[in-house]
Design an enzyme around this catalytic site. Structure first.
Site, mmCIF file in Angstrom:
data_model
loop_
_atom_site.group_PDB
_atom_site.id
_atom_site.type_symbol
_atom_site.label_atom_id
_atom_site.label_comp_id
_atom_site.label_asym_id
_atom_site.label_seq_id
_atom_site.Cartn_x
_atom_site.Cartn_y
_atom_site.Cartn_z
ATOM 1 N N TYR A 1 -16.693 80.556 12.942
ATOM 2 C CA TYR A 1 -15.919 81.751 13.322
ATOM 3 C C TYR A 1 -16.632 83.013 12.834
ATOM 4 C CZ TYR A 1 -11.827 84.884 13.581
ATOM 5 O OH TYR A 1 -10.960 85.925 13.859
ATOM 6 N N SER B 1 -13.752 90.859 13.899
ATOM 7 C CA SER B 1 -12.884 90.509 12.773
ATOM 8 C C SER B 1 -13.503 91.118 11.525
ATOM 9 C CB SER B 1 -12.846 88.981 12.607
ATOM 10 O OG SER B 1 -12.258 88.626 11.360
#
Ligand SMILES: NC(=O)c1ccc[n+]([C@@H]2O[C@H](COP(=O)([O-])OP(=O)(O)OC[C@H]3O[C@@H](n4cnc5c(N)ncnc54)[C@H](O)[C@@H]3O)[C@@H](O)[C@H]2O)c1
Length: 245
Positions: A155, A142
């Site tokens: 995350y 990401s």
């Protein structure tokens, strides 16, 4: 001839979002795809859809955090298709919560799926690819594996881990003809993003819109195919300019 003619591609998180868009593009480029997902209903329906395009597709219900289930993904793939050329190691979950309110169990769950699961899938991919002389792995990290953001520490830590796992595996297997790269998406319009957050996230993106799953799929095809044949240990950031800020 498609760019992936007769290649066998395993796609985790293949029932939805970026994984599903990539499966469609891979099939249009001649690949046989194995869709792996926890969501059986969506996975089975998508398998049927891909098969009507006259292509070979297989859905396997599996949880990437289970070592046994990950081993079984590759066992079944070999039984049905005989080899694994490409793995899009993409299944993941999001978690947005202030860190001081984050229970340890929630931290563990996020890191378990977003980092440990990615390792297990990569390890089994490499075991198969070593037997057949090589392959390509694309991990979904990401942009939050490259920069920080408030409220999603678990995350972001897991995705940062995926970026450096990618580099490490790439170096370890470079001479074995196994290329390992990572896709770093920005904010993409998939079910992982809550409807009520979409406007705010689009506004925070320099291009003032969310990315589309199909735009990620094109990046994955580049990393998975011979178009990126001299590329390994790298990240491809597709984020509408977010990390340029
Ligand atoms: N959408 C975004 O804005 C964005 C941004 C950066 C990175 N990503 C990453 O892209 C990847 C794909 O996400 P998406 O946006 O397509 O979301 P999505 O929710 O549409 O797809 C994720 C899929 O993964 C599956 N999955 C989740 N946990 C699993 C597990 N333990 N085992 C097997 N399957 C599991 C889900 O069932 C789902 O089908 C994720 O790794 C996500 O972190 C997404």
């Amino acid at each position: 001839m498609g760019k992936l003619q007769d290649k066998v591609a395993v796609i985790t998180g293949g029932a939805s979002g970026i994984g599903a868009a990539t499966a469609r593009l891979f099939v249009s480029e001649g690949a046989k795809v194995v869709l792996v997902d926890l969501n059986e209903e969506k996975g089975m329906a998508f398998e049927t859809e891909l098969k009507t395009l006259n292509n070979e597709a297989l859905f396997i219900k599996a949880n990437i955090t289970s070592e046994d289930e990950v081993v079984n993904i590759f066992k079944q793939t070999i039984e049905v298709f005989g080899k694994v050329d490409i793995v899009f190691n993409n299944a993941g979950i999001g978690r947005v919560q202030p860190s001081h309110e984050l229970e340890y169990s929630e931290w563990r769950n996020t890191v378990n799926v977003d980092l440990d699961g990615v390792f297990l899938v990569a390890r089994e991919s490499i075991r198969e690819m070593l037997k057949t002389g090589g392959g390509t792995i694309v991990n979904t990290a990401s942009m939050y594996g490259l920069v920080g953001s408030p409220g999603s520490a678990a995350y972001n830590a897991a995705k940062g881990g995926v970026v450096n796992l990618t580099r490490s595996l790439a170096l370890e297997y470079a001479e074995k003809n196994i290329r390992v790269n990572a896709l770093c998406p920005g904010f993409i319009d998939t079910p992982i993003i809550p409807e009520e957050s979409k406007q705010v996230l689009a506004a925070a993106t320099p291009m003032k819109r969310l990315g589309q799953a199909e735009e990620m799929a094109k990046g994955v095809l580049f990393l998975a195919s011979d178009d990126s044949s001299f590329m390994t240990g790298n990240t491809l950031t597709v984020d509408g300019g977010y990390t340029a800020q």
